[in-house]
Design a protein around this motif. Sequence first.
Motif, PDB file in Angstrom:
ATOM      1  N   TRP A  99       0.838  -1.207   0.000  1.00 22.15           N
ATOM      2  CA  TRP A  99       0.000   0.000   0.000  1.00 22.15           C
ATOM      3  C   TRP A  99       0.867   1.248   0.000  1.00 22.15           C
ATOM      4  O   TRP A  99       0.612   2.195  -0.753  1.00 22.15           O
ATOM      5  N   ILE A 100       1.910   1.255   0.830  1.00 24.27           N
ATOM      6  CA  ILE A 100       2.835   2.387   0.866  1.00 24.27           C
ATOM      7  C   ILE A 100       3.446   2.619  -0.519  1.00 24.27           C
ATOM      8  O   ILE A 100       3.534   3.745  -1.001  1.00 24.27           O
ATOM      9  N   ALA A 104       2.837   6.125  -2.515  1.00 22.55           N
ATOM     10  CA  ALA A 104       4.088   6.870  -2.747  1.00 22.55           C
ATOM     11  C   ALA A 104       4.372   6.957  -4.246  1.00 22.55           C
ATOM     12  O   ALA A 104       4.822   7.991  -4.755  1.00 22.55           O
ATOM     13  N   GLY A 105       4.089   5.865  -4.951  1.00 24.12           N
ATOM     14  CA  GLY A 105       4.283   5.855  -6.403  1.00 24.12           C
ATOM     15  C   GLY A 105       3.406   6.866  -7.105  1.00 24.12           C
ATOM     16  O   GLY A 105       3.780   7.435  -8.147  1.00 24.12           O
ATOM     17  N   ASN A 106       2.215   7.110  -6.567  1.00 25.23           N
ATOM     18  CA  ASN A 106       1.330   8.121  -7.146  1.00 25.23           C
ATOM     19  C   ASN A 106       2.021   9.471  -7.219  1.00 25.23           C
ATOM     20  O   ASN A 106       1.854  10.228  -8.187  1.00 25.23           O
ATOM     21  N   ALA A 351     -10.574   4.189   2.295  1.00 28.50           N
ATOM     22  CA  ALA A 351      -9.259   3.806   1.767  1.00 28.50           C
ATOM     23  C   ALA A 351      -8.740   4.868   0.809  1.00 28.50           C
ATOM     24  O   ALA A 351      -7.540   5.191   0.798  1.00 28.50           O
ATOM     25  N   LEU A 352      -9.626   5.449   0.023  1.00 25.44           N
ATOM     26  CA  LEU A 352      -9.228   6.474  -0.935  1.00 25.44           C
ATOM     27  C   LEU A 352      -8.794   7.753  -0.223  1.00 25.44           C
ATOM     28  O   LEU A 352      -7.765   8.358  -0.562  1.00 25.44           O
ATOM     29  N   VAL A 353      -9.553   8.146   0.796  1.00 26.47           N
ATOM     30  CA  VAL A 353      -9.228   9.363   1.547  1.00 26.47           C
ATOM     31  C   VAL A 353      -7.873   9.232   2.241  1.00 26.47           C
ATOM     32  O   VAL A 353      -7.026  10.128   2.168  1.00 26.47           O
ATOM     33  N   LEU A 358      -2.136  10.482   2.728  1.00 29.87           N
ATOM     34  CA  LEU A 358      -0.727  10.143   2.938  1.00 29.87           C
ATOM     35  C   LEU A 358       0.118  10.550   1.733  1.00 29.87           C
ATOM     36  O   LEU A 358       1.271  10.971   1.883  1.00 29.87           O
ATOM     37  N   ALA A 359      -0.433  10.408   0.538  1.00 29.13           N
ATOM     38  CA  ALA A 359       0.282  10.856  -0.660  1.00 29.13           C
ATOM     39  C   ALA A 359       0.534  12.356  -0.594  1.00 29.13           C
ATOM     40  O   ALA A 359       1.581  12.852  -1.031  1.00 29.13           O
TER      41      ALA A 359
END
Length: 475
Positions: A99-100, A104-106, A351-353, A358-359
């Motif tokens: 998930w991280i 982070a990739g986004n 999950a989206l929020v 975090l992004a």
Amino acid sequence: MQQNKLGLWVLTALVVGNMVGSGIFMLPRSLSEAASPLGVILAWLLTGGGVLMTALVFGNLAIRKPELNGGPQIYAKELFPKRSNASVLSGFMSSWGYWIGNFAGNVAIITTFTSYLSTFFPILTSKQTVFMVGATPIKLGNLLTFMVCTALLWGMHFIILRGIEGAGKLNFIATSAKVLGFFLFIAISLFAFDKSNIGSIVAPRYDEAGHSVSLFGQVTGAAVATLWAFVGVESAIVFASRARKQTDVKRATILGLLIALIIYIGISVLVMGLLPQKQLIHSEKPLVDAIQTILGPSGAYILAGLGLISLLGSTLGWVLLSAEVPYQAAKQGLFIPAFLKENKKGMPKLALVLSNGLAQIFIFSTISHSMSAAFDFVIYIATLAYLVPYFIASVFQLKLTWTGETYETNTKQRITDGVIAALATIYSIWVIIAGTSDIKTFMLGVALLASGIIFYPLVKKAVDKEKNAKKRLSA
């Protein structure tokens, strides 16, 4: 129902589409800084070989364990007795790391989008100081970049909340633009390639202390960056339950990997022949700068426009995936139950929020760094996070070959798969070591992964509640 299943070429397109994202737009610059032309080529080949072993592992597991689908992190829980504490903990931590890597990739994709947007709005690269935060100057370009990145992230957030149908149509348009853009770039670059721009194929590279870096050191330094380009190779595994044949999953994974490798090596070498090394190393948008040397500003605008459309699609897809990972893990009892919350459109709202929240924290790195520096920082963190489930999948394949499960009397295949799994495991370990050689990166990566322990009791509580409910029913 067979007509609704995914065939070989659709699965291959998913693999190629998810792999060929932000990396192809920014990596030519990152790699030229880290390694000589020979080092870059060797890094691609070495990474391609290592990822091929990993891809073969994914393909083998898709055939031998077809019931385990949804991503490579799912294999973590299979290393231990079913529903045991160790099984739940490993499944949760692997999903947490995966998930991280996603959110982070986004950020890497979003910062790349802003880099190419600066072709049309040069003010995004302005060095003018707006104000000071302590001793740190906040430059106009960095501040505007932060604002654009934030707007893009949350714009995609609201598009996805409205349902997956509209998001799918936008992604299809973006993928078409991506293919057209790469075809245009390669076709033009072949006629304008100038090998004198490359210079010496073994040109030296130096570390921060000014010491010369050996060829092996250059390849090692480029290993994490090149691996980022192959993140998404597991896409066919994620969609394994929708495949017409499980053998197509393995074929699509390998075929997609080879196609991507050809694209990456081809474009990396072509860019080196279009831009002098010094210019390439300092470029914020290497593909646009390269095509501009041939076609002038008009060519740069065309390619930048196609790149922006492509990156919009990549952002949309990966933002959706970053929310889907914890949502699906929660369905399997491997993540915090609250992540199961949906909106009226059936989208994983919480999950989206949280994923985008975090992004957003990572996006703050654009305020004090250039776009290229922010990209380098984020891909290291994201790639190392992805390596955890990749490593686990390889270890799980080793476990199957060691115990003989699913192999019965097929000794030859068992040995072959064991060798492949061992090579994939060694490769994963090597890249993890190479990527964590910088103590700051290592500590941040460890902190991000370890932070999951705080939330594990919530997962454990939900699992225990389910176990007790089953006991009462069976009593």
